[in-house]
Design a protein around this motif. Structure first.
Motif, PDB file in Angstrom:
ATOM      1  N   GLU A   3      -6.274  -0.414  -2.510  1.00  0.00           N
ATOM      2  CA  GLU A   3      -4.829  -0.157  -2.475  1.00  0.00           C
ATOM      3  C   GLU A   3      -4.031  -1.446  -2.495  1.00  0.00           C
ATOM      4  O   GLU A   3      -2.994  -1.533  -3.163  1.00  0.00           O
ATOM      5  N   ASP A  13     -12.248   4.433   4.270  1.00  0.00           N
ATOM      6  CA  ASP A  13     -10.944   3.817   4.523  1.00  0.00           C
ATOM      7  C   ASP A  13     -10.957   2.314   4.261  1.00  0.00           C
ATOM      8  O   ASP A  13      -9.942   1.758   3.819  1.00  0.00           O
ATOM      9  N   THR A  46       0.823  -1.211   0.000  1.00  0.00           N
ATOM     10  CA  THR A  46       0.000   0.000   0.000  1.00  0.00           C
ATOM     11  C   THR A  46       0.858   1.262   0.000  1.00  0.00           C
ATOM     12  O   THR A  46       0.333   2.370  -0.069  1.00  0.00           O
ATOM     13  N   ARG A  90      -8.530   0.653   1.445  1.00  0.00           N
ATOM     14  CA  ARG A  90      -7.521  -0.362   1.768  1.00  0.00           C
ATOM     15  C   ARG A  90      -7.637  -1.565   0.834  1.00  0.00           C
ATOM     16  O   ARG A  90      -6.620  -2.075   0.351  1.00  0.00           O
TER      17      ARG A  90
END
Length: 248
Positions: free
Chosen positions: A112, A105, A65, A109
């Motif tokens: 990513e 978020d 990430t 995630r």
């Protein structure tokens, strides 16, 4: 000509500290490759060393990430091992995240790790191969059966979308390489349920699922990676779908 073509050459495996990644690392070590295992838990990667295997393990701490972390890993490989000949994009996560209520978020995630990190690693590996004139390199994405079906549960839709993206990116990469006249091969392995730690943070899916549902072992996926690498250069196995016997 088979996987012996890659003996002594360099394979980078992301998400190498456990599960499928760890199994792929050890399978490639047994085939004589120099394997770079990239993961945040670098001590667990170091523990995968097989003293009697012909291959050599190099453990690197990194996070897919973080682009700077990826670039640093590729620089280390270039400086110390000449470059990457085989890339196995294994790092992947599942987050349960409703499309109507989940925090951004969680979505970020998943994308990513499963999409952007994979894409950055792929770009860096291909550019390195092209710069060195490597025409028999291989890019392998560890995808999922989720890439071939609609989500069975609404809170896994973002995960399913990420795996559909992986297979779309694979086909785009194949067309890009063909247009360049490159013989670098690409492929995906798309397993169903695999007994790993992937559900360790799940609130709804517990490790107990492996006791009641047919499941694969990580070694089954690693064997598929080895099979793909073992084919004659004229053969590109584009996608291997694996499912546990007895799955409904």
């Amino acid at each position: 000509m088979g996987i012996e073509t890659y003996a002594g050459r360099v394979a980078l495996v992301t998400g190498a500290s456990s599960g499928i990644g760890a199994a792929v690392v050890q399978a490639l070590l047994r085939k004589g490759l120099k394997v770079v295992g990239l993961a945040r838990r670098v001590d667990r990667v170091k523990a995968l060393e097989l003293p009697d295997a012909p291959g050599k393990l190099h453990a690197i701490q990194g996070d897919v990430t973080d682009e700077d972390s990826i670039l640093a890993a590729f620089k280390w490989i270039k400086d110390n091992l000449s470059g990457v000949d085989v890339l196995v994009n294994n790092a992947g996560i599942i987050e349960e995240s409703e499309l109507t209520s989940a925090p951004t978020d969680l979505w970020r995630r998943v994308l990513e790790v499963n999409v952007l990190g994979l894409s950055i690693c792929t770009r860096e590996a291909v550019q390195d191969m092209l710069a060195r004139g490597v025409d028999d390199g291989f890019i392998i994405h560890v995808s999922s059966l989720a890439a071939h079906s609609p989500p069975y549960n609404s809170d896994l839709a973002m995960y399913y979308a990420s795996k559909h993206a992986v297979n779309t990116l694979l086909e785009g990469l194949r067309k890009d390489l063909v247009a360049r006249g490159s013989k670098i091969r690409v492929g995906a392995v798309s397993p169903g349920l695999v007994k790993t730690e992937i559900f360790s943070h799940s609130k709804k899916i517990t490790p107990g699922i492996f006791d009641i549902a047919p499941c694969l072992e990580a070694e089954d996926v690693a064997n598929a990676v080895v099979y793909m690498l073992s084919q004659h250069p004229r053969v590109q196995v584009h996608d291997i779908i694996l499912n546990a016997t007895g799955t409904q």
